[in-house]
Design a protein around this motif. Sequence first.
Motif, PDB file in Angstrom:
ATOM      1  N   ALA A   2       0.918  -0.924   0.214  1.00 33.79           N
ATOM      2  CA  ALA A   2      -0.026   0.160  -0.256  1.00 33.79           C
ATOM      3  C   ALA A   2       0.908   1.358  -0.158  1.00 33.79           C
ATOM      4  CB  ALA A   2      -1.025   0.057   0.723  1.00 33.79           C
ATOM      5  N   ASN A   3       0.760   2.571  -1.048  1.00 28.91           N
ATOM      6  CA  ASN A   3       1.267   2.965  -0.685  1.00 28.91           C
ATOM      7  C   ASN A   3       0.480   4.113   0.688  1.00 28.91           C
ATOM      8  OD1 ASN A   3      -1.016   5.542  -1.216  1.00 28.91           O
ATOM      9  ND2 ASN A   3      -1.685   4.442  -3.407  1.00 28.91           N
ATOM     10  N   GLN A   6      -2.944   5.604   1.038  1.00 33.27           N
ATOM     11  CA  GLN A   6      -3.751   4.324   0.941  1.00 33.27           C
ATOM     12  C   GLN A   6      -3.667   4.089   2.614  1.00 33.27           C
ATOM     13  OE1 GLN A   6      -2.215   1.540  -1.835  1.00 33.27           O
ATOM     14  NE2 GLN A   6      -4.282   0.892  -2.507  1.00 33.27           N
ATOM     15  N   GLN A   7      -2.498   3.513   3.219  1.00 28.58           N
ATOM     16  CA  GLN A   7      -2.161   3.166   4.852  1.00 28.58           C
ATOM     17  C   GLN A   7      -3.140   4.369   5.448  1.00 28.58           C
ATOM     18  OE1 GLN A   7       1.906   3.292   4.893  1.00 28.58           O
ATOM     19  NE2 GLN A   7       1.735   1.356   3.822  1.00 28.58           N
ATOM     20  N   THR A  39      -7.664   2.676  -2.873  1.00 26.90           N
ATOM     21  CA  THR A  39      -7.517   1.844  -3.016  1.00 26.90           C
ATOM     22  C   THR A  39      -6.846   1.362  -4.246  1.00 26.90           C
ATOM     23  OG1 THR A  39      -9.672   1.896  -4.801  1.00 26.90           O
ATOM     24  CG2 THR A  39      -9.721   0.717  -2.224  1.00 26.90           C
ATOM     25  N   THR A  40      -6.473   2.736  -4.644  1.00 26.43           N
ATOM     26  CA  THR A  40      -5.732   2.463  -5.972  1.00 26.43           C
ATOM     27  C   THR A  40      -4.099   2.569  -5.492  1.00 26.43           C
ATOM     28  OG1 THR A  40      -4.756   4.028  -7.780  1.00 26.43           O
ATOM     29  CG2 THR A  40      -5.356   4.990  -6.369  1.00 26.43           C
ATOM     30  N   GLU A  41      -3.413   1.395  -6.577  1.00 28.16           N
ATOM     31  CA  GLU A  41      -2.110   1.435  -5.735  1.00 28.16           C
ATOM     32  C   GLU A  41      -1.109   2.335  -6.430  1.00 28.16           C
ATOM     33  OE1 GLU A  41      -0.092  -2.662  -6.661  1.00 28.16           O
ATOM     34  OE2 GLU A  41      -2.669  -3.005  -5.806  1.00 28.16           O
ATOM     35  N   ARG A  42      -1.341   2.844  -7.297  1.00 25.16           N
ATOM     36  CA  ARG A  42      -0.549   3.793  -7.728  1.00 25.16           C
ATOM     37  C   ARG A  42      -1.173   5.131  -8.158  1.00 25.16           C
ATOM     38  NH1 ARG A  42       1.916   5.312 -13.632  1.00 25.16           N
ATOM     39  NH2 ARG A  42       3.710   6.071 -12.971  1.00 25.16           N
ATOM     40  N   ALA A  73       2.118   9.284  -1.836  1.00 27.03           N
ATOM     41  CA  ALA A  73       1.716   8.143  -2.581  1.00 27.03           C
ATOM     42  C   ALA A  73       2.043   9.065  -4.259  1.00 27.03           C
ATOM     43  CB  ALA A  73       0.626   8.143  -2.461  1.00 27.03           C
TER      44      ALA A  73
END
Length: 135
Positions: A2-3, A6-7, A39-42, A73
Motif C-alpha cells: 500500500a502507498n 492508502q495506509q 484502493t488505488t495502488e499507484r 503516494a
Amino acid sequence: MANALQQLIRERLDREGWSYGEVARRGGVPRSTVHHLATTERVVRMPQAGTLEGLAKGLELPLDTVRRAAAEACGIHVYGSPAGADSAPAAPRSGDPEVDLLIASVQRLSSDDRRHVTALVESLLGRAAKPEQRD
C-alpha cells in the motif's frame, strides 16, 4: 504494498470503524473518490486541493498530514517535517500548496529537464514583465 495515502485512509477507517461513505459525507467529497484513493495502488497525480481538504475533514486529520501522504503516494518528497517530529529543520514553505508541490517535484526531474523548466520559468517571467517595461 500500500502507498502512504492508502495506509493513512485504511488505518483511520479501521481505527474508527468508519466506512468510505461516512468519510465522504463528513468531508463533502464523493464516496467513489474516497474509495479510489483508498484502493488505488499507484496515484498518478496529486489530488485536487479541494479533494485533499474534504478527505482531511472526513478523516478528521490535519490537512498537512493528508497532503503529505498524497504527495508521497505520487512519489513526491515534501520538505519539512510534521509537527513534533524529530528530524531536520523544515525548509521554508510558501503557504501556497501548489507552489510547495512544484518546488518538491523539481527534485524528481533529471538535470536536463530542470534546465528546461528553468528556461520555461524565465521565459514566462520575462513575458509577464514585458508589458511593465513598455511604459
